[in-house]
Design a protein around this motif. Structure first.
Motif, PDB file in Angstrom:
ATOM      1  N   GLU A 173      35.217  36.123  39.090  1.00  0.00           N
ATOM      2  CA  GLU A 173      34.628  37.542  39.127  1.00  0.00           C
ATOM      3  C   GLU A 173      34.918  38.264  38.251  1.00  0.00           C
ATOM      4  O   GLU A 173      35.805  37.944  37.083  1.00  0.00           O
ATOM      5  CB  GLU A 173      35.522  37.890  40.535  1.00  0.00           C
ATOM      6  N   PRO A 174      34.364  39.204  37.570  1.00  0.00           N
ATOM      7  CA  PRO A 174      33.875  39.735  36.149  1.00  0.00           C
ATOM      8  C   PRO A 174      35.405  40.877  36.005  1.00  0.00           C
ATOM      9  O   PRO A 174      34.973  41.336  36.487  1.00  0.00           O
ATOM     10  CB  PRO A 174      33.052  40.495  35.847  1.00  0.00           C
ATOM     11  N   GLN A 175      35.938  40.488  35.073  1.00  0.00           N
ATOM     12  CA  GLN A 175      37.313  41.152  35.285  1.00  0.00           C
ATOM     13  C   GLN A 175      36.809  42.346  33.387  1.00  0.00           C
ATOM     14  O   GLN A 175      36.265  42.123  33.045  1.00  0.00           O
ATOM     15  CB  GLN A 175      38.509  40.617  35.032  1.00  0.00           C
ATOM     16  N   PRO A 176      37.361  43.721  33.840  1.00  0.00           N
ATOM     17  CA  PRO A 176      37.451  44.534  32.695  1.00  0.00           C
ATOM     18  C   PRO A 176      37.584  43.880  31.340  1.00  0.00           C
ATOM     19  O   PRO A 176      38.908  43.482  31.040  1.00  0.00           O
ATOM     20  CB  PRO A 176      37.957  46.516  33.168  1.00  0.00           C
ATOM     21  N   SER A 185      43.178  42.925  40.886  1.00  0.00           N
ATOM     22  CA  SER A 185      44.293  42.789  41.911  1.00  0.00           C
ATOM     23  C   SER A 185      44.772  44.287  42.181  1.00  0.00           C
ATOM     24  O   SER A 185      45.394  44.177  43.127  1.00  0.00           O
ATOM     25  CB  SER A 185      45.353  42.015  40.791  1.00  0.00           C
ATOM     26  N   VAL A 186      44.916  45.035  40.984  1.00  0.00           N
ATOM     27  CA  VAL A 186      45.170  46.489  41.489  1.00  0.00           C
ATOM     28  C   VAL A 186      44.663  47.073  42.099  1.00  0.00           C
ATOM     29  O   VAL A 186      44.863  48.069  42.846  1.00  0.00           O
ATOM     30  CB  VAL A 186      45.366  47.039  39.787  1.00  0.00           C
ATOM     31  N   LEU A 187      43.451  46.805  41.876  1.00  0.00           N
ATOM     32  CA  LEU A 187      42.143  47.617  42.731  1.00  0.00           C
ATOM     33  C   LEU A 187      42.633  47.604  44.299  1.00  0.00           C
ATOM     34  O   LEU A 187      42.662  48.659  45.350  1.00  0.00           O
ATOM     35  CB  LEU A 187      40.896  47.564  42.494  1.00  0.00           C
ATOM     36  N   ARG A 188      42.016  46.334  44.347  1.00  0.00           N
ATOM     37  CA  ARG A 188      41.927  45.911  45.743  1.00  0.00           C
ATOM     38  C   ARG A 188      43.745  46.256  46.521  1.00  0.00           C
ATOM     39  O   ARG A 188      43.260  46.103  48.159  1.00  0.00           O
ATOM     40  CB  ARG A 188      41.557  44.292  45.972  1.00  0.00           C
ATOM     41  N   ALA A 189      44.950  45.719  46.181  1.00  0.00           N
ATOM     42  CA  ALA A 189      45.832  46.127  46.190  1.00  0.00           C
ATOM     43  C   ALA A 189      46.451  47.583  46.747  1.00  0.00           C
ATOM     44  O   ALA A 189      47.322  47.269  48.011  1.00  0.00           O
ATOM     45  CB  ALA A 189      47.056  45.637  45.416  1.00  0.00           C
ATOM     46  N   ASN A 190      45.524  48.411  46.397  1.00  0.00           N
ATOM     47  CA  ASN A 190      45.871  49.631  47.015  1.00  0.00           C
ATOM     48  C   ASN A 190      44.415  50.660  48.261  1.00  0.00           C
ATOM     49  O   ASN A 190      44.511  51.166  47.946  1.00  0.00           O
ATOM     50  CB  ASN A 190      45.457  50.689  45.619  1.00  0.00           C
ATOM     51  N   ILE A 191      43.704  49.362  48.665  1.00  0.00           N
ATOM     52  CA  ILE A 191      42.928  49.495  49.678  1.00  0.00           C
ATOM     53  C   ILE A 191      42.799  49.066  50.011  1.00  0.00           C
ATOM     54  O   ILE A 191      43.393  47.449  50.620  1.00  0.00           O
ATOM     55  CB  ILE A 191      41.692  49.635  49.260  1.00  0.00           C
ATOM     56  N   GLY A 192      42.888  49.600  51.715  1.00  0.00           N
ATOM     57  CA  GLY A 192      43.138  48.971  53.112  1.00  0.00           C
ATOM     58  C   GLY A 192      42.473  48.300  53.787  1.00  0.00           C
ATOM     59  O   GLY A 192      41.312  49.461  53.963  1.00  0.00           O
ATOM     60  N   VAL A 193      41.486  47.419  54.161  1.00  0.00           N
ATOM     61  CA  VAL A 193      40.409  47.104  54.504  1.00  0.00           C
ATOM     62  C   VAL A 193      40.556  46.744  56.035  1.00  0.00           C
ATOM     63  O   VAL A 193      41.056  45.782  56.371  1.00  0.00           O
ATOM     64  CB  VAL A 193      39.135  46.079  54.153  1.00  0.00           C
ATOM     65  N   MET A 230      31.861  47.400  50.223  1.00  0.00           N
ATOM     66  CA  MET A 230      32.030  46.963  49.353  1.00  0.00           C
ATOM     67  C   MET A 230      32.302  46.561  47.768  1.00  0.00           C
ATOM     68  O   MET A 230      32.850  46.740  46.869  1.00  0.00           O
ATOM     69  CB  MET A 230      31.112  45.369  49.465  1.00  0.00           C
ATOM     70  N   ALA A 231      31.057  48.320  47.566  1.00  0.00           N
ATOM     71  CA  ALA A 231      30.913  48.645  46.422  1.00  0.00           C
ATOM     72  C   ALA A 231      32.844  48.838  45.846  1.00  0.00           C
ATOM     73  O   ALA A 231      33.387  49.344  44.867  1.00  0.00           O
ATOM     74  CB  ALA A 231      30.555  49.608  45.889  1.00  0.00           C
ATOM     75  N   LEU A 232      33.663  50.196  46.825  1.00  0.00           N
ATOM     76  CA  LEU A 232      34.214  50.948  46.266  1.00  0.00           C
ATOM     77  C   LEU A 232      36.007  49.668  46.481  1.00  0.00           C
ATOM     78  O   LEU A 232      36.336  49.955  45.466  1.00  0.00           O
ATOM     79  CB  LEU A 232      35.219  51.361  47.838  1.00  0.00           C
ATOM     80  N   CYS A 233      35.283  48.106  46.647  1.00  0.00           N
ATOM     81  CA  CYS A 233      36.629  47.206  46.613  1.00  0.00           C
ATOM     82  C   CYS A 233      36.184  45.967  44.888  1.00  0.00           C
ATOM     83  O   CYS A 233      36.452  45.218  44.932  1.00  0.00           O
ATOM     84  CB  CYS A 233      36.758  46.437  47.689  1.00  0.00           C
ATOM     85  N   ARG A 234      34.968  46.319  44.283  1.00  0.00           N
ATOM     86  CA  ARG A 234      34.379  45.884  44.129  1.00  0.00           C
ATOM     87  C   ARG A 234      33.668  44.634  43.779  1.00  0.00           C
ATOM     88  O   ARG A 234      34.233  43.146  43.374  1.00  0.00           O
ATOM     89  CB  ARG A 234      34.460  45.748  42.433  1.00  0.00           C
ATOM     90  N   VAL A 289      36.564  28.558  43.569  1.00  0.00           N
ATOM     91  CA  VAL A 289      35.392  28.756  44.574  1.00  0.00           C
ATOM     92  C   VAL A 289      35.994  30.302  45.069  1.00  0.00           C
ATOM     93  O   VAL A 289      35.466  31.777  45.051  1.00  0.00           O
ATOM     94  CB  VAL A 289      35.275  27.985  45.604  1.00  0.00           C
ATOM     95  N   ALA A 290      37.513  30.081  44.994  1.00  0.00           N
ATOM     96  CA  ALA A 290      38.371  30.995  45.555  1.00  0.00           C
ATOM     97  C   ALA A 290      38.418  32.011  44.772  1.00  0.00           C
ATOM     98  O   ALA A 290      38.344  33.799  45.076  1.00  0.00           O
ATOM     99  CB  ALA A 290      39.714  31.092  45.833  1.00  0.00           C
ATOM    100  N   GLN A 291      37.893  32.437  43.268  1.00  0.00           N
ATOM    101  CA  GLN A 291      38.209  33.289  42.597  1.00  0.00           C
ATOM    102  C   GLN A 291      36.214  33.678  42.038  1.00  0.00           C
ATOM    103  O   GLN A 291      36.033  34.568  41.011  1.00  0.00           O
ATOM    104  CB  GLN A 291      38.898  33.167  41.335  1.00  0.00           C
ATOM    105  N   SER A 292      35.500  33.003  43.155  1.00  0.00           N
ATOM    106  CA  SER A 292      33.670  33.537  42.558  1.00  0.00           C
ATOM    107  C   SER A 292      33.977  34.681  42.804  1.00  0.00           C
ATOM    108  O   SER A 292      34.297  35.259  44.070  1.00  0.00           O
ATOM    109  CB  SER A 292      33.436  32.766  42.979  1.00  0.00           C
ATOM    110  N   PRO A 293      33.097  35.476  42.785  1.00  0.00           N
ATOM    111  CA  PRO A 293      32.328  37.141  42.849  1.00  0.00           C
ATOM    112  C   PRO A 293      31.346  36.340  44.351  1.00  0.00           C
ATOM    113  O   PRO A 293      31.216  35.147  44.811  1.00  0.00           O
ATOM    114  CB  PRO A 293      30.827  37.180  42.005  1.00  0.00           C
ATOM    115  N   MET A 294      31.125  37.523  45.344  1.00  0.00           N
ATOM    116  CA  MET A 294      30.897  37.864  46.438  1.00  0.00           C
ATOM    117  C   MET A 294      29.839  37.302  46.394  1.00  0.00           C
ATOM    118  O   MET A 294      29.597  36.420  47.031  1.00  0.00           O
ATOM    119  CB  MET A 294      30.576  39.061  46.856  1.00  0.00           C
ATOM    120  N   SER A 295      28.845  37.558  45.744  1.00  0.00           N
ATOM    121  CA  SER A 295      27.449  36.534  44.858  1.00  0.00           C
ATOM    122  C   SER A 295      27.776  34.928  44.749  1.00  0.00           C
ATOM    123  O   SER A 295      26.156  35.015  46.328  1.00  0.00           O
ATOM    124  CB  SER A 295      26.757  36.666  43.890  1.00  0.00           C
TER     125      SER A 295
END
Length: 633
Positions: free
Chosen positions: A350-353, A440-448, A414-418, A131-137
């Motif tokens: 959540e899908p990862q590249p 993890s890299v993307l979200r760790a570098n954006i403060g919300v 939200m799109a900026l944080c995927r 559940v914790a790793q599920s996408p926002m949908s």
């Protein structure tokens, strides 16, 4: 109020798209039909451990076999002459079988409940992780009450009731199996009656289970609206009381509660129905053993000792048999809780590249953001909410994002944080496509900093620094910067160990937001997102935080995107982007947009009308409008 032609066309396109995509955000809860699949039992056994399951099964079989052998050895001991009964071998044999039965029963009980607790723990951990790793949908489709139902009611059954019910069911099954086997050994002709009784038993049990399973699933599903309503009523009780809606809310809650109660009561009635029929089957079997044994015994065709043991076991069977069938049915209905938790265990993450890798060096260095034809939706079956959005944001700039309700402001953040689904276009940060970065890299570098801060039960230190990355000195400096250091001072000796209650109820709304801002400040990120961060706080706190963000070196050197509820909040922005129907209808410096006049600028219309960012006029209590001639606009 005048509107531009492009804006009217955009709204027309939006209405047409919404009309063609009438899809509910919240999906119906999953409900499996028919029998509980073997996969569910195997999943539970795997969670308990295959080796432990095999050992417990062996102990059940061995214990029952030893119990029968103990009775049989007692029969042999009683049949010999008084002189031979003095031989210690008979006593030693009986004692050995009895001791083996006791030891097997003790060991299997301890092991069974230990592995049952382990199975429940593993199911919880796997479901929680999924559940914790599920996408926002997933969270859009499933209300909080539904999720809480699985992690409270269903998990409670797996944790507390299922091990007890399953242990009793297996124990009584072994006793019934031993009784029947012994009766058949004593009276082989009993198979003639036993086979049709077994057919009737299977039919009654199947008919009973088809109803009991469905009723139990219905009881579990109907409990989710109760949890959802209770959670919503507790969080919104002030609003309910303010509008005098208590009778309506109470009636709706009682309706949900009665629906759950009807399912539970029906399940109890079904259990009483099957109990009577099982008593009749047991009575027929007992009568066949007694009268058949008497008839065959009169001609000396059976062993009288075996017959006595068989009758003794059948007397026990009269009460145990019904209990065993009802327990097995109860276990199968409780296995629906394992089935529902197993559904969460298999949720897709959540899908990862495919070839995600962190960029080399310090990233992002400048915080420049480029949006190219960005298209976003929240789920595959939901309409697109951002439709080809294009925008360039220089690094280190302060950007105000405005637009009326539903224009796509929060969706863009939200799109900026995927956090939602990018189904077209690209988001580039310092030239790097965010779709190719690990989440993890993307979200760790954006403060919300959201509109409603999330606070945890625990110390102030843990709330400001959940990952324990920073020292007390750094935390103290962040609290001083946002002006909430007085909370630590008033806490006395507690200091940073000052305990925050659930949802931060022992702090004011402004203090909660300051804690959230201090948490973001510690990140020292190059990009910050403020999604109406000051919409719920007073003007004095808002002004103080705005001043801090303008002067603090962390915010001064970062790209700050502000979704503004009050237009006065973004008057010092380097760039304003006006969104409508999922598109940027205009962008530029605030003064330049206002200078275009109300006939050519949507932003100028909002300022002239004195609207806040949701389309409400100043008369509704919003901030005073920014004057068109203000020098700081």
């Amino acid at each position: 109020r005048p509107r531009s032609g492009s804006r009217a066309r955009a709204r027309t396109e939006s209405s047409a798209a919404e009309a063609d995509n009438k899809v509910s955000l919240v999906r119906d809860e999953e409900r499996t039909m028919g029998t509980v699949r073997a996969r569910t039992y195997l999943r539970y056994a795997a969670s308990a451990g295959w080796l432990s399951t095999a050992i417990i099964a062996f102990l059940f079989l061995g214990g029952q076999a030893c119990a029968l052998l103990a009775d049989f050895s007692l029969k042999l001991w009683a049949e010999v002459s008084p002189a031979e009964q003095q031989d210690p071998v008979y006593f030693d044999r009986f004692l050995a079988f009895t001791a083996a039965t006791t030891a097997a029963g003790l060991i299997r009980a301890v092991m069974f409940f230990y592995v049952g607790l382990r199975a429940a723990t593993r199911l919880h951990d796997q479901a929680f992780r999924a559940v914790a790793q599920s996408p926002m949908s997933f969270f859009i489709s499933n209300p909080l009450g539904r999720i809480l139902n699985k992690f409270s009611s269903d998990l409670g059954q797996v944790d507390e009731q299922l091990p007890v019910g399953l242990f009793d069911a297996v124990t009584t099954f072994m006793l019934c199996l031993g009784s029947v086997v012994l009766a058949v050994i004593a009276i082989p002709w009993l198979l003639v009656v036993l086979v049709p009784l077994l057919v009737v038993l299977i039919q009654v049990r199947s008919y009973f289970l088809s109803s009991a399973r469905s009723l139990k699933r219905l009881e579990s599903i109907s409990k989710s609206p109760v949890f959802t309503a209770f959670s919503a009523n507790m969080s919104g009780r002030a609003t309910v009381r303010a509008f005098g809606a208590e009778p309506r809310v109470r009636a709706a809650f009682e309706t949900d509660l009665e629906a759950n109660g009807r399912a539970w009561l029906s399940w109890l009635f079904v259990n009483r129905w099957v109990g009577f029929r099982l008593d009749m089957i047991t009575f027929v079997l007992f009568a066949c053993v007694v009268f058949g044994g008497a008839a065959f015994g009169a001609y000396g065709l059976i062993d009288h000792g075996l017959l006595a043991i068989a009758i003794t076991y059948c007397i026990q069977l009269s009460g145990v048999f019904q209990f065993m069938i009802r327990l097995s049915a109860r276990v199968e209905t409780m296995m629906t809780s394992v089935e529902r938790l197993d559904f969460y265990c298999s949720l897709p993450p959540e899908p990862q590249p495919a070839a995600a890798k962190a960029p080399a060096g310090a990233w992002p260095a400048a915080g420049a953001i480029t949006l190219e034809g960005l298209r976003v939706r929240y789920r595959d079956d939901l309409p697109v909410v951002l439709r080809g959005l294009d925008l360039k944001i220089p690094g280190g700039s302060k950007v105000g994002v405005v637009g009326r309700t539903g224009s796509g402001k929060s969706s863009l953040m939200m799109a900026l944080c995927r956090l939602n689904e990018v189904c077209g276009g690209r988001i580039l940060i310092d030239g790097v496509d965010t779709a190719e970065l690990p989440l993890s890299v993307l979200r760790a570098n954006i403060g919300v900093i959201p509109q409603t801060p999330t606070l945890f039960v625990g110390s102030l230190r843990r709330n400001v620094d959940p990952t324990s990355r920073f020292s007390d000195v750094e935390i103290w400096e962040a609290l001083k910067d946002v002006g909430i250091d007085h909370v630590v001072a008033e806490a006395g000796d507690a200091g940073l160990d000052f305990q925050i209650e659930e949802h931060g109820h022992n702090l004011s709304v402004g203090e909660r937001q300051c804690v959230s801002m201090a948490r973001a400040l510690l990140l020292r990120a190059k990009i910050y997102i403020l999604d109406e961060a000051t919409a719920n706080i007073d003007y004095a706190t808002d002004a103080r935080l705005q001043k801090m963000m303008r002067k603090h070196p962390t915010f001064a050197g970062a790209t700050v995107l502000t979704v503004a509820h009050r237009l006065a909040t973004i008057r010092d922005s380097d760039l304003v982007a006006v969104l409508d129907a999922g598109k940027v209808v205009e962008s530029g410096k605030p003064g330049a947009l206002i200078a275009r006049g109300v006939a050519r600028s949507v932003f100028a219309q909002m300022v002239a009308a004195g609207e806040d960012n949701d389309g409400n006029g100043s008369g509704s209590g919003s901030a005073a409008p920014v004057p068109p001639t203000a020098p700081n606009v």
